[in-house]
Design an enzyme around this catalytic site. Structure first.
Site, PDB file in Angstrom:
ATOM      1  CG  HIS A 276      -0.277  -0.148   2.534  1.00 54.64           C
ATOM      2  ND1 HIS A 276      -0.815  -0.840   3.590  1.00 54.64           N
ATOM      3  CD2 HIS A 276       0.912   0.340   2.974  1.00 54.64           C
ATOM      4  CE1 HIS A 276       0.002  -0.763   4.616  1.00 54.64           C
ATOM      5  NE2 HIS A 276       1.052  -0.048   4.276  1.00 54.64           N
TER       6      HIS A 276
ATOM      7  CG  HIS B  25       1.167   3.702   7.910  1.00 55.64           C
ATOM      8  ND1 HIS B  25       0.033   3.215   7.306  1.00 55.64           N
ATOM      9  CD2 HIS B  25       2.179   2.913   7.486  1.00 55.64           C
ATOM     10  CE1 HIS B  25       0.353   2.177   6.543  1.00 55.64           C
ATOM     11  NE2 HIS B  25       1.640   1.981   6.638  1.00 55.64           N
TER      12      HIS B  25
ATOM     13  CG  HIS C 142       8.314  -2.048   3.572  1.00 59.72           C
ATOM     14  ND1 HIS C 142       7.370  -3.005   3.819  1.00 59.72           N
ATOM     15  CD2 HIS C 142       7.744  -0.880   3.990  1.00 59.72           C
ATOM     16  CE1 HIS C 142       6.285  -2.456   4.333  1.00 59.72           C
ATOM     17  NE2 HIS C 142       6.483  -1.163   4.464  1.00 59.72           N
TER      18      HIS C 142
ATOM     19  CD  GLU D  14       3.085  -1.941   6.340  1.00 61.21           C
ATOM     20  OE1 GLU D  14       3.057  -0.781   6.776  1.00 61.21           O
ATOM     21  OE2 GLU D  14       3.218  -2.196   5.127  1.00 61.21           O
TER      22      GLU D  14
HETATM   23  C1  DHB Z   1       6.194   3.293   2.261  1.00 61.15           C
HETATM   24  C2  DHB Z   1       5.179   3.477   3.220  1.00 61.15           C
HETATM   25  C3  DHB Z   1       4.427   2.390   3.632  1.00 61.15           C
HETATM   26  O1  DHB Z   1       3.425   2.508   4.536  1.00 61.15           O
HETATM   27  C4  DHB Z   1       4.667   1.136   3.106  1.00 61.15           C
HETATM   28  O2  DHB Z   1       3.922   0.114   3.581  1.00 61.15           O
HETATM   29  C5  DHB Z   1       5.662   0.948   2.149  1.00 61.15           C
HETATM   30  C6  DHB Z   1       6.425   2.032   1.720  1.00 61.15           C
HETATM   31  C7  DHB Z   1       6.999   4.443   1.799  1.00 61.15           C
HETATM   32  O3  DHB Z   1       6.928   5.518   2.418  1.00 61.15           O
HETATM   33  O4  DHB Z   1       7.731   4.310   0.817  1.00 61.15           O
HETATM   34 FE    FE Z   2       2.768   0.671   5.328  1.00 68.76          FE
END
Ligand code: DHB
Ligand code: FE
Length: 282
Positions: free
Chosen positions: A12, A59, A195, A242
């Site tokens: 997302h 978030h 990530h 996540e």
């Molecule tokens: C980013 C933000 C998110 O909430 C995520 O799940 C993946 C990437 C970002 O800021 O790049």
């Molecule tokens: Fe996220």
């Protein structure tokens, strides 16, 4: 009675909101990611769910560190989106289904899940970006369903375990299937995959782990519950937790599912971007 027809998952990433706004669908950086969606849109156009349960992790827009529910369920008639500072367009309000929300909350609490019920909840990119990807045009899309947000904590430790996330999904399934109205429900799990956006490991992506999760979640999600929360952070990165949302979604689909579509592409904004569609077969 209500029926669950399938589950959808996708990353997302906020930058996707910008790419949608700028219509960068054919841009070489974005194309491999956007190519994961037409098959799913076709399936949604064919099956036309009445309601989507959108499981995401807030978030910091709906909840902040001062007040962080482990599991929160929206119980509003409408959910607004607000500016999070990413520079992405703010989406118009989403129509909820408060009657179904309260049925789910009642059933989940009876099932001994202690839920935070939200009669007001601002929904962030974790909720909005996937809706834009699955139902382009949103409210202008004739098949856009009513939508209920469910947010789980992945921000402030202790976060739920993968085992609890799967069990939550299974209780959610019991709740939905006991709803007396003849509606079709699709369940979304958004976020991930691997990530880490900050700290020494910023930029961490683990393709092997992501592909293993996308494989196991179809036929053997219980195997994934053996992964501890610390191991999940180690393997998938701090924000890779996540993946819990995917497990919640998967629990709601029942024991057996049919994998209809999947796509994986790296990197999109430093993230292992995964998309899946699983159909319920029971
Ligand atoms: C980013 C933000 C998110 O909430 C995520 O799940 C993946 C990437 C970002 O800021 O790049
Ligand atoms: Fe996220």
């Amino acid at each position: 009675m209500a029926k669950i027809i399938g589950g959808l998952s996708t990353s997302h990433i906020p930058a996707v909101g910008n790419a949608v706004a700028k219509e960068l669908f054919e841009d070489p950086y974005w194309k491999p990611f956007f190519d994961g969606f037409p098959a799913i849109r076709g399936w949604l156009d064919e099956h036309k769910p009445d309601v989507a349960i959108n499981i995401y992790n807030d978030h910091g827009l709906g909840f902040f560190l001062d007040c962080m529910p482990t599991f929160a369920i929206g119980a509003a008639h409408e959910y607004v989106n607000e500016d999070e500072g990413w520079g992405i367009p703010v989406m118009p309000p989403y129509e909820g289904d408060a009657k179904l929300s309260w049925h789910i909350i009642e059933s989940m609490v009876e099932d001994e899940f202690d839920i935070t019920s939200c009669q007001e909840l601002a929904v962030d990119h974790g909720f909005t970006v996937p809706t834009q990807l699955f139902w382009p045009g949103l409210q202008k899309n004739p098949n856009f369903p009513r939508i209920i947000p469910i947010s789980a904590n992945t921000v402030q430790h202790p976060i739920p375990t993968l085992k609890r996330a799967l069990a939550f999904g299974r209780a959610l399934r019991r709740a939905i299937l006991s709803y007396p109205e003849d509606i079709k429900v699709v369940v979304l799990g958004t976020g991930g995959l691997s990530h880490q956006l900050d700290g020494e490991r910023a930029g961490h992506i683990n393709k092997e782990f992501d592909l293993m999760c996308m494989d196991k979640i179809v036929d053997d999600p219980d195997e994934l519950t053996k992964i501890s929360r610390h191991e999940l952070v180690r393997q998938a990165g701090a924000q890779g937790t996540e993946f819990l949302m995917w497990m919640m979604m998967r629990g709601a689909l029942g024991d057996k599912v049919k994998l209809v579509h999947k796509n994986y592409h790296i990197p999109i904004s430093n993230t292992g971007a995964g998309t899946m569609l699983m159909e319920c077969i029971e």
